[in-house]
Motif scaffolding. Sequence first.
Motif, PDB file in Angstrom:
ATOM      1  N   TYR A  65       8.715   2.776  -8.514  1.00  0.00           N
ATOM      2  CA  TYR A  65       8.335   3.010  -7.049  1.00  0.00           C
ATOM      3  C   TYR A  65       7.647   1.692  -7.014  1.00  0.00           C
ATOM      4  CZ  TYR A  65       5.774   3.281  -2.877  1.00  0.00           C
ATOM      5  OH  TYR A  65       5.081   3.044  -1.813  1.00  0.00           O
ATOM      6  N   ARG A  66       6.658   1.378  -7.711  1.00  0.00           N
ATOM      7  CA  ARG A  66       5.653   0.247  -7.476  1.00  0.00           C
ATOM      8  C   ARG A  66       6.719  -1.016  -7.625  1.00  0.00           C
ATOM      9  NH1 ARG A  66       0.892   0.287 -11.092  1.00  0.00           N
ATOM     10  NH2 ARG A  66       0.362  -1.284  -9.740  1.00  0.00           N
ATOM     11  N   ASN A  67       7.762  -1.019  -8.317  1.00  0.00           N
ATOM     12  CA  ASN A  67       8.273  -2.257  -8.680  1.00  0.00           C
ATOM     13  C   ASN A  67       9.635  -2.477  -7.898  1.00  0.00           C
ATOM     14  OD1 ASN A  67       6.717  -3.329 -10.650  1.00  0.00           O
ATOM     15  ND2 ASN A  67       7.698  -1.962 -12.009  1.00  0.00           N
ATOM     16  N   SER A  68       9.801  -1.473  -6.915  1.00  0.00           N
ATOM     17  CA  SER A  68      11.037  -1.349  -5.954  1.00  0.00           C
ATOM     18  C   SER A  68      11.079  -2.368  -4.897  1.00  0.00           C
ATOM     19  CB  SER A  68      11.150   0.103  -5.375  1.00  0.00           C
ATOM     20  OG  SER A  68      10.262   0.416  -4.481  1.00  0.00           O
ATOM     21  N   SER A  69      12.056  -2.756  -4.450  1.00  0.00           N
ATOM     22  CA  SER A  69      12.225  -3.417  -3.335  1.00  0.00           C
ATOM     23  C   SER A  69      11.656  -3.003  -2.190  1.00  0.00           C
ATOM     24  CB  SER A  69      13.551  -3.919  -3.063  1.00  0.00           C
ATOM     25  OG  SER A  69      14.334  -2.981  -2.785  1.00  0.00           O
ATOM     26  N   PHE A  70      11.678  -1.582  -1.801  1.00  0.00           N
ATOM     27  CA  PHE A  70      11.007  -0.796  -0.907  1.00  0.00           C
ATOM     28  C   PHE A  70       9.578  -1.121  -0.923  1.00  0.00           C
ATOM     29  CE2 PHE A  70       8.973   2.833   0.889  1.00  0.00           C
ATOM     30  CZ  PHE A  70       9.417   2.803   2.176  1.00  0.00           C
ATOM     31  N   PHE A  71       8.933  -0.929  -1.690  1.00  0.00           N
ATOM     32  CA  PHE A  71       7.420  -1.080  -1.889  1.00  0.00           C
ATOM     33  C   PHE A  71       7.012  -2.702  -1.733  1.00  0.00           C
ATOM     34  CE2 PHE A  71       3.412  -2.525  -4.349  1.00  0.00           C
ATOM     35  CZ  PHE A  71       2.673  -1.347  -3.948  1.00  0.00           C
ATOM     36  N   VAL A  72       7.810  -3.600  -2.128  1.00  0.00           N
ATOM     37  CA  VAL A  72       7.410  -4.727  -2.099  1.00  0.00           C
ATOM     38  C   VAL A  72       7.582  -5.168  -0.474  1.00  0.00           C
ATOM     39  CG1 VAL A  72       8.248  -7.392  -2.386  1.00  0.00           C
ATOM     40  CG2 VAL A  72       8.188  -5.676  -4.356  1.00  0.00           C
ATOM     41  N   SER A  73       8.442  -4.775   0.095  1.00  0.00           N
ATOM     42  CA  SER A  73       8.556  -4.938   1.584  1.00  0.00           C
ATOM     43  C   SER A  73       7.644  -4.092   2.335  1.00  0.00           C
ATOM     44  CB  SER A  73       9.850  -4.413   2.029  1.00  0.00           C
ATOM     45  OG  SER A  73      10.073  -4.270   3.449  1.00  0.00           O
ATOM     46  N   LEU A  74       7.328  -2.809   1.912  1.00  0.00           N
ATOM     47  CA  LEU A  74       6.242  -2.279   2.633  1.00  0.00           C
ATOM     48  C   LEU A  74       4.691  -2.667   2.496  1.00  0.00           C
ATOM     49  CD1 LEU A  74       5.188   0.129   4.085  1.00  0.00           C
ATOM     50  CD2 LEU A  74       5.100   1.643   1.975  1.00  0.00           C
ATOM     51  N   TRP A  75       4.577  -3.040   1.411  1.00  0.00           N
ATOM     52  CA  TRP A  75       3.150  -3.884   0.847  1.00  0.00           C
ATOM     53  C   TRP A  75       3.131  -4.915   1.634  1.00  0.00           C
ATOM     54  CZ3 TRP A  75      -0.450  -1.306  -0.757  1.00  0.00           C
ATOM     55  CH2 TRP A  75      -1.779  -1.850  -1.180  1.00  0.00           C
ATOM     56  N   SER A  76       4.040  -5.779   1.782  1.00  0.00           N
ATOM     57  CA  SER A  76       3.914  -7.076   2.663  1.00  0.00           C
ATOM     58  C   SER A  76       3.887  -6.743   4.231  1.00  0.00           C
ATOM     59  CB  SER A  76       5.308  -7.917   2.367  1.00  0.00           C
ATOM     60  OG  SER A  76       6.528  -7.484   2.631  1.00  0.00           O
ATOM     61  N   THR A  77       4.355  -5.790   4.532  1.00  0.00           N
ATOM     62  CA  THR A  77       4.287  -5.401   5.957  1.00  0.00           C
ATOM     63  C   THR A  77       2.766  -5.097   6.150  1.00  0.00           C
ATOM     64  OG1 THR A  77       6.463  -4.695   6.216  1.00  0.00           O
ATOM     65  CG2 THR A  77       4.961  -3.799   7.694  1.00  0.00           C
ATOM     66  N   VAL A  78       2.108  -4.035   5.345  1.00  0.00           N
ATOM     67  CA  VAL A  78       0.730  -3.493   5.966  1.00  0.00           C
ATOM     68  C   VAL A  78      -0.426  -4.446   5.280  1.00  0.00           C
ATOM     69  CG1 VAL A  78       1.528  -1.169   5.881  1.00  0.00           C
ATOM     70  CG2 VAL A  78       0.589  -1.778   3.613  1.00  0.00           C
ATOM     71  N   LYS A  79      -0.153  -5.208   4.266  1.00  0.00           N
ATOM     72  CA  LYS A  79      -1.346  -6.001   3.614  1.00  0.00           C
ATOM     73  C   LYS A  79      -1.989  -6.791   4.681  1.00  0.00           C
ATOM     74  CE  LYS A  79      -2.538  -8.908  -0.240  1.00  0.00           C
ATOM     75  NZ  LYS A  79      -2.133  -9.562  -1.481  1.00  0.00           N
ATOM     76  N   PRO A  80      -1.292  -7.484   5.574  1.00  0.00           N
ATOM     77  CA  PRO A  80      -2.189  -8.333   6.785  1.00  0.00           C
ATOM     78  C   PRO A  80      -2.830  -7.364   7.508  1.00  0.00           C
ATOM     79  CG  PRO A  80       0.312  -8.881   6.550  1.00  0.00           C
ATOM     80  CD  PRO A  80       0.066  -7.628   5.800  1.00  0.00           C
ATOM     81  N   MET A  81      -2.579  -5.936   7.515  1.00  0.00           N
ATOM     82  CA  MET A  81      -3.565  -5.042   8.371  1.00  0.00           C
ATOM     83  C   MET A  81      -5.087  -4.998   7.716  1.00  0.00           C
ATOM     84  SD  MET A  81      -0.679  -2.325   9.776  1.00  0.00           S
ATOM     85  CE  MET A  81       0.947  -2.783   9.835  1.00  0.00           C
TER      86      MET A  81
END
Length: 95
Positions: A65-81
């Motif tokens: 899960y942590r290495n999935s493209s879904f996680f990478v996309s989600l993390w890049s969306t929420v990290k700026p918050m």
Amino acid sequence: MIIRIVKLTIQNDCIAIFKEKYAVAQKQIKQFEGCKELSLLADANNHNIFFTYSKWYSEQHLNNYRNSSFFVSLWSTVKPMFAAKAEAWSLLEME
């Protein structure tokens, strides 16, 4: 069984959008192979601190899960918050 707890401190002006994004993402995360359980918890005293609590059948499932493209996309969306760096713990469930 691996339990993953992640502490997320969210900027005050981003709380509503964070909750919306998480509600959508939660449905998809629960469908990942090996995800047994997933919850979002709110700190009782600090309205901008949240914890994700998840159970995975194995560390490999969690890593997939942590290495999935879904996680990478989600993390890049929420990290700026974030108002502070996320903290994470991986724990073994004791029987």
